[in-house]
Write a protein that holds these residues in place. Structure first.
Motif, PDB file in Angstrom:
ATOM      1  N   GLY A   6      42.847  34.615  35.735  1.00 17.64           N
ATOM      2  CA  GLY A   6      44.003  33.886  36.215  1.00 17.64           C
ATOM      3  C   GLY A   6      45.080  34.767  36.803  1.00 17.64           C
ATOM      4  O   GLY A   6      45.706  34.415  37.810  1.00 17.64           O
ATOM      5  N   ASP A   7      45.316  35.949  36.213  1.00 14.04           N
ATOM      6  CA  ASP A   7      46.376  36.819  36.709  1.00 14.04           C
ATOM      7  C   ASP A   7      46.027  37.441  38.057  1.00 14.04           C
ATOM      8  O   ASP A   7      46.897  37.964  38.749  1.00 14.04           O
ATOM      9  CB  ASP A   7      46.685  37.918  35.685  1.00 14.04           C
ATOM     10  CG  ASP A   7      45.468  38.772  35.360  1.00 14.04           C
ATOM     11  OD1 ASP A   7      44.352  38.219  35.306  1.00 14.04           O
ATOM     12  OD2 ASP A   7      45.620  39.979  35.141  1.00 14.04           O
ATOM     13  N   GLN A   8      44.751  37.377  38.467  1.00  9.94           N
ATOM     14  CA  GLN A   8      44.355  37.912  39.763  1.00  9.94           C
ATOM     15  C   GLN A   8      44.662  36.953  40.904  1.00  9.94           C
ATOM     16  O   GLN A   8      44.701  37.363  42.057  1.00  9.94           O
ATOM     17  CB  GLN A   8      42.848  38.218  39.771  1.00  9.94           C
ATOM     18  CG  GLN A   8      42.439  39.400  38.916  1.00  9.94           C
ATOM     19  CD  GLN A   8      40.940  39.611  38.954  1.00  9.94           C
ATOM     20  OE1 GLN A   8      40.159  38.712  38.641  1.00  9.94           O
ATOM     21  NE2 GLN A   8      40.524  40.794  39.360  1.00  9.94           N
ATOM     22  N   ALA A  30      45.218  28.382  37.590  1.00 14.30           N
ATOM     23  CA  ALA A  30      45.823  29.590  37.034  1.00 14.30           C
ATOM     24  C   ALA A  30      47.343  29.531  37.143  1.00 14.30           C
ATOM     25  O   ALA A  30      48.064  29.915  36.215  1.00 14.30           O
ATOM     26  CB  ALA A  30      45.284  30.831  37.755  1.00 14.30           C
ATOM     27  N   ALA A  31      47.835  29.044  38.286  1.00 12.79           N
ATOM     28  CA  ALA A  31      49.284  28.940  38.474  1.00 12.79           C
ATOM     29  C   ALA A  31      49.891  27.916  37.530  1.00 12.79           C
ATOM     30  O   ALA A  31      51.006  28.103  37.025  1.00 12.79           O
ATOM     31  CB  ALA A  31      49.593  28.573  39.928  1.00 12.79           C
ATOM     32  N   LEU A  32      49.176  26.821  37.284  1.00 11.45           N
ATOM     33  CA  LEU A  32      49.669  25.801  36.355  1.00 11.45           C
ATOM     34  C   LEU A  32      49.740  26.358  34.937  1.00 11.45           C
ATOM     35  O   LEU A  32      50.709  26.125  34.203  1.00 11.45           O
ATOM     36  CB  LEU A  32      48.753  24.581  36.404  1.00 11.45           C
ATOM     37  CG  LEU A  32      49.146  23.389  35.535  1.00 11.45           C
ATOM     38  CD1 LEU A  32      50.541  22.887  35.897  1.00 11.45           C
ATOM     39  CD2 LEU A  32      48.125  22.261  35.682  1.00 11.45           C
ATOM     40  N   ILE A  33      48.722  27.113  34.557  1.00 13.54           N
ATOM     41  CA  ILE A  33      48.735  27.756  33.243  1.00 13.54           C
ATOM     42  C   ILE A  33      49.889  28.742  33.149  1.00 13.54           C
ATOM     43  O   ILE A  33      50.620  28.793  32.156  1.00 13.54           O
ATOM     44  CB  ILE A  33      47.391  28.470  32.982  1.00 13.54           C
ATOM     45  CG1 ILE A  33      46.265  27.451  32.841  1.00 13.54           C
ATOM     46  CG2 ILE A  33      47.473  29.334  31.712  1.00 13.54           C
ATOM     47  CD1 ILE A  33      44.885  28.075  32.771  1.00 13.54           C
ATOM     48  N   ASP A  34      50.056  29.534  34.207  1.00 11.06           N
ATOM     49  CA  ASP A  34      51.126  30.519  34.237  1.00 11.06           C
ATOM     50  C   ASP A  34      52.496  29.852  34.116  1.00 11.06           C
ATOM     51  O   ASP A  34      53.364  30.312  33.368  1.00 11.06           O
ATOM     52  CB  ASP A  34      51.042  31.321  35.543  1.00 11.06           C
ATOM     53  CG  ASP A  34      51.972  32.520  35.554  1.00 11.06           C
ATOM     54  OD1 ASP A  34      51.928  33.319  34.607  1.00 11.06           O
ATOM     55  OD2 ASP A  34      52.746  32.649  36.515  1.00 11.06           O
ATOM     56  N   ARG A  52      39.563  32.895  20.134  1.00  9.31           N
ATOM     57  CA  ARG A  52      40.600  32.071  20.768  1.00  9.31           C
ATOM     58  C   ARG A  52      41.522  32.876  21.697  1.00  9.31           C
ATOM     59  O   ARG A  52      42.648  32.498  21.942  1.00  9.31           O
ATOM     60  CB  ARG A  52      41.447  31.354  19.710  1.00  9.31           C
ATOM     61  CG  ARG A  52      40.663  30.449  18.781  1.00  9.31           C
ATOM     62  CD  ARG A  52      39.982  29.335  19.561  1.00  9.31           C
ATOM     63  NE  ARG A  52      39.410  28.319  18.687  1.00  9.31           N
ATOM     64  CZ  ARG A  52      38.129  28.152  18.452  1.00  9.31           C
ATOM     65  NH1 ARG A  52      37.244  28.971  19.023  1.00  9.31           N
ATOM     66  NH2 ARG A  52      37.698  27.183  17.678  1.00  9.31           N
ATOM     67  N   LYS A  53      41.006  33.984  22.235  1.00  8.49           N
ATOM     68  CA  LYS A  53      41.814  34.801  23.135  1.00  8.49           C
ATOM     69  C   LYS A  53      41.375  34.696  24.598  1.00  8.49           C
ATOM     70  O   LYS A  53      41.973  35.319  25.463  1.00  8.49           O
ATOM     71  CB  LYS A  53      41.737  36.274  22.693  1.00  8.49           C
ATOM     72  CG  LYS A  53      42.369  36.534  21.327  1.00  8.49           C
ATOM     73  CD  LYS A  53      42.282  38.006  20.958  1.00  8.49           C
ATOM     74  CE  LYS A  53      42.937  38.274  19.604  1.00  8.49           C
ATOM     75  NZ  LYS A  53      42.840  39.722  19.222  1.00  8.49           N
ATOM     76  N   ARG A  54      40.353  33.886  24.861  1.00  7.38           N
ATOM     77  CA  ARG A  54      39.826  33.807  26.223  1.00  7.38           C
ATOM     78  C   ARG A  54      39.250  32.414  26.473  1.00  7.38           C
ATOM     79  O   ARG A  54      38.635  31.814  25.587  1.00  7.38           O
ATOM     80  CB  ARG A  54      38.731  34.850  26.414  1.00  7.38           C
ATOM     81  CG  ARG A  54      38.154  34.927  27.815  1.00  7.38           C
ATOM     82  CD  ARG A  54      36.985  35.914  27.876  1.00  7.38           C
ATOM     83  NE  ARG A  54      35.782  35.394  27.210  1.00  7.38           N
ATOM     84  CZ  ARG A  54      35.353  35.766  26.042  1.00  7.38           C
ATOM     85  NH1 ARG A  54      36.014  36.686  25.354  1.00  7.38           N
ATOM     86  NH2 ARG A  54      34.261  35.246  25.514  1.00  7.38           N
ATOM     87  N   ALA A  55      39.463  31.903  27.663  1.00  7.44           N
ATOM     88  CA  ALA A  55      38.844  30.649  28.081  1.00  7.44           C
ATOM     89  C   ALA A  55      38.116  30.876  29.395  1.00  7.44           C
ATOM     90  O   ALA A  55      38.706  31.360  30.366  1.00  7.44           O
ATOM     91  CB  ALA A  55      39.884  29.546  28.237  1.00  7.44           C
ATOM     92  N   SER A  56      36.840  30.558  29.435  1.00  6.04           N
ATOM     93  CA  SER A  56      36.021  30.712  30.635  1.00  6.04           C
ATOM     94  C   SER A  56      35.755  29.333  31.217  1.00  6.04           C
ATOM     95  O   SER A  56      35.247  28.451  30.518  1.00  6.04           O
ATOM     96  CB  SER A  56      34.697  31.405  30.305  1.00  6.04           C
ATOM     97  OG  SER A  56      34.921  32.642  29.654  1.00  6.04           O
ATOM     98  N   THR A  74      47.651  33.218  27.960  1.00  9.32           N
ATOM     99  CA  THR A  74      48.356  33.393  29.235  1.00  9.32           C
ATOM    100  C   THR A  74      47.363  33.215  30.379  1.00  9.32           C
ATOM    101  O   THR A  74      46.158  33.037  30.151  1.00  9.32           O
ATOM    102  CB  THR A  74      48.984  34.793  29.337  1.00  9.32           C
ATOM    103  OG1 THR A  74      47.934  35.783  29.378  1.00  9.32           O
ATOM    104  CG2 THR A  74      49.905  35.070  28.152  1.00  9.32           C
ATOM    105  N   ALA A  75      47.863  33.310  31.609  1.00  6.86           N
ATOM    106  CA  ALA A  75      46.977  33.201  32.772  1.00  6.86           C
ATOM    107  C   ALA A  75      45.908  34.285  32.759  1.00  6.86           C
ATOM    108  O   ALA A  75      44.767  34.064  33.172  1.00  6.86           O
ATOM    109  CB  ALA A  75      47.793  33.280  34.059  1.00  6.86           C
ATOM    110  N   ALA A  76      46.256  35.470  32.259  1.00  2.24           N
ATOM    111  CA  ALA A  76      45.290  36.568  32.205  1.00  2.24           C
ATOM    112  C   ALA A  76      44.166  36.293  31.206  1.00  2.24           C
ATOM    113  O   ALA A  76      43.129  36.951  31.240  1.00  2.24           O
ATOM    114  CB  ALA A  76      45.994  37.876  31.842  1.00  2.24           C
TER     115      ALA A  76
END
Length: 541
Positions: free
Chosen positions: A535-537, A311-315, A176-180, A362-364
């Motif tokens: 996302g952080d990129q 990514a921005a929405l998640i952030d 649960r630490k990553r979403a692709s 997070t976004a990352a």
């Protein structure tokens, strides 16, 4: 078509009311003809096309300009067929926004508003289950569920197509630490398995279609079966999102920050964004994710912008306190779930368990890509032009999903550094460095600094014929003017000089004023061969 009235937003740069712009070194040459043709969406702003969104003006303090009314916001939303992006942003962020300390009672109350379907009924011969959780996100038209008044306000004329505009496979890792998030082009060439048409009741044998037609012929069940057949990935849950919740969701989180290094003008959607950083409200955000005429990349460019937006929405959701405020969270969740259908097994208990497990998301933590394609114009008799997948690369991609492996290259992450925004990725710019001063070793120093920032330097700096340069000079062929401006942004105080016929490799003659290299990043993150960004990129730094 006029853009929505502007909405005030904060900025991290000084100067009230001014957009944040990339540095423009003096001596910059004219636009090169070849690169200018590539930038079909750039260019001058056209007077009278409407007011642009308000640029950010301070780090956390909103501008004092009055915000628009709710009725004006609804009336200003654009017309068009950009639902692909609306469901992408809404659905992809749904699970992320649930990653807070949410009570069972709240989840249960939200669950009562979700429509229930069973897309897995009577399914046989399914792929073996892998590790992690696989969710198929589908965006449908849904215009038949809104009033005529809303159609006028949202500029959504025409009849609903009863098909899917968005199909995305989201894989949540077992830890649960990553979403692709993998986009499946709606025009993908697909072979539908034998089925019964849900509209006519007619029995169909296997036949070729565009992927988005699976929903029209057989609804959610046939869509799931077709995707599982194409990807060999077992789908655990199904979410179907209506596009109307997109704008409400963006407004509920307080808008989303978007930045651009070049003008973005699209007469089809009314989008007008000069270079800078902006906080877009729901109507403006819809224009942004719909636009496909701002550059020569068409759908590819739009897909990259959609990735940036998600990514921005998640952030925004994870950094604004929405998840920690029960009242705000309920407002956002209600906006998102207002037009959602889900499989019967994806109930409140499952959502709560997944939300708690993803609390530190997070976004990352998010990865974005699309299925590799070998042709975007593959002709099929009776169907037209389709998108043909690159099967070997696609198989490799979905193997990683089944095996619960990260899709993005696992590179060592340095400390967060604020990077200036440029049009062209440093990884795509070739540079030859020269020392234009008597100072020994300066060429090697500049070469190393540029390489560490991502530029493709030769690694063999030379000496410039003149060793008395007071100012660093970047020489460039006018055809590579965007690359030159991106390089010059990394070299503060340098001068740009045109050198017709120089070719793709830029030359840097280091002068006495050299004071180091500024970190830069591209407008659209360089994806390399993997075709994956995190996302952080892609969010505004």
């Amino acid at each position: 078509m006029p853009t929505p009235p502007r909405r005030p937003a904060p900025s991290r740069t000084p100067g009230p009311g001014q957009p944040r712009r990339p540095a423009a070194p003096s001596g910059e040459g004219r636009q090169g003809s070849d690169e200018r043709r590539e930038r079909s969406g750039g260019g001058r702003q056209t007077p009278g096309r409407g007011r642009k969104p308000e640029p950010r003006t301070s780090s956390r303090t909103p501008s004092r300009a009055p915000s628009r009314t709710a009725s004006a916001a609804r009336a200003a939303r654009p017309r068009g067929r950009g639902r692909w992006a609306t469901r992408l942003a809404t659905a992809a962020s749904m699970l992320v926004l649930a990653a807070g300390g949410i009570g069972h009672a709240m989840i249960s109350s939200l669950d009562t508003g979700i429509g229930r379907i069973d897309p897995f009924k009577d399914m046989k011969n399914r792929p073996e289950a892998g590790h992690g959780t696989n969710i198929l996100l589908v965006g449908t038209d849904g215009r038949e569920r809104i009033t005529q008044t809303e159609k006028v306000r949202y500029r959504l004329g025409g009849a609903p197509c009863h098909c899917t505009d968005t199909i995305m496979l989201v894989h949540v890792s077992a830890d649960r630490k990553r979403a692709s998030m993998i986009s499946l082009p709606r025009d993908s060439y697909a072979m539908l398995p034998p089925h019964t048409d849900t509209t006519t009741g007619k029995q169909h044998q296997e036949h070729p279609v565009k992927l988005n037609a699976a929903y029209a012929e057989g609804g959610p069940g046939l869509t799931v079966r077709t995707v599982e057949k194409m990807t060999k990935v077992k789908i655990d849950h199904y979410l179907e999102v209506d596009f109307t919740s997109f704008m409400r969701t963006v407004d509920a989180v307080g808008g989303v920050e978007i930045c651009t290094a070049k003008p973005m003008n699209d007469t089809h959607t009314g989008l007008r964004l000069p270079p800078g950083t902006y906080r877009l409200d729901g109507g403006q955000a819809l224009q942004y994710v719909r636009s496909r005429h701002v550059d020569g990349a068409s759908d590819l460019g739009r897909m990259q912008r959609q990735q940036k937006f998600v990514a921005a929405l998640i952030d925004q959701a994870t950094d604004s306190g929405v998840l920690l405020n029960p009242v705000r969270f309920q407002q956002v969740a209600t906006a998102m779930l207002s037009s959602v259908r889900a499989d019967t097994g994806f109930g409140s208990e499952e959502m709560l368990t997944l939300a708690k497990a993803m609390k530190g998301f997070t976004a990352a933590s998010s990865e974005f890509t699309s299925v590799p394609v070998s042709s975007t114009g593959f002709p099929v008799k009776g169907i037209g032009s389709t998108v043909k997948w690159d099967l070997p690369k696609a198989e490799k991609l979905f193997d990683a999903v089944r095996e619960d492996k990260p899709l993005a290259p696992q590179l060592p992450r340095a400390a967060t550094v604020r990077r200036k925004l440029v049009e062209v990725s440093p990884q795509q710019i070739r540079v030859q460095v020269y020392n234009g001063t008597p100072l020994g070793g300066l060429g090697a120093k500049v070469d190393t600094a540029l390489k560490s920032t991502g530029f493709r330097t030769s690694g063999a700096p030379g000496n410039w014929p003149r060793r008395d340069l007071n100012r660093t000079v970047v020489f460039f062929d006018p055809r590579w003017d965007r690359s030159a401006r991106s390089l010059a942004t990394a070299l503060p105080g340098c001068e740009l000089r045109q050198a017709p016929g120089l070719g793709a490799t830029l030359k840097v003659a280091a002068g006495a004023n050299y004071a180091g290299v500024l970190p830069v990043r591209a407008e659209n993150a360089y994806q390399g061969e993997s075709g994956v960004v995190t996302g952080d990129q892609v969010v505004c730094s």
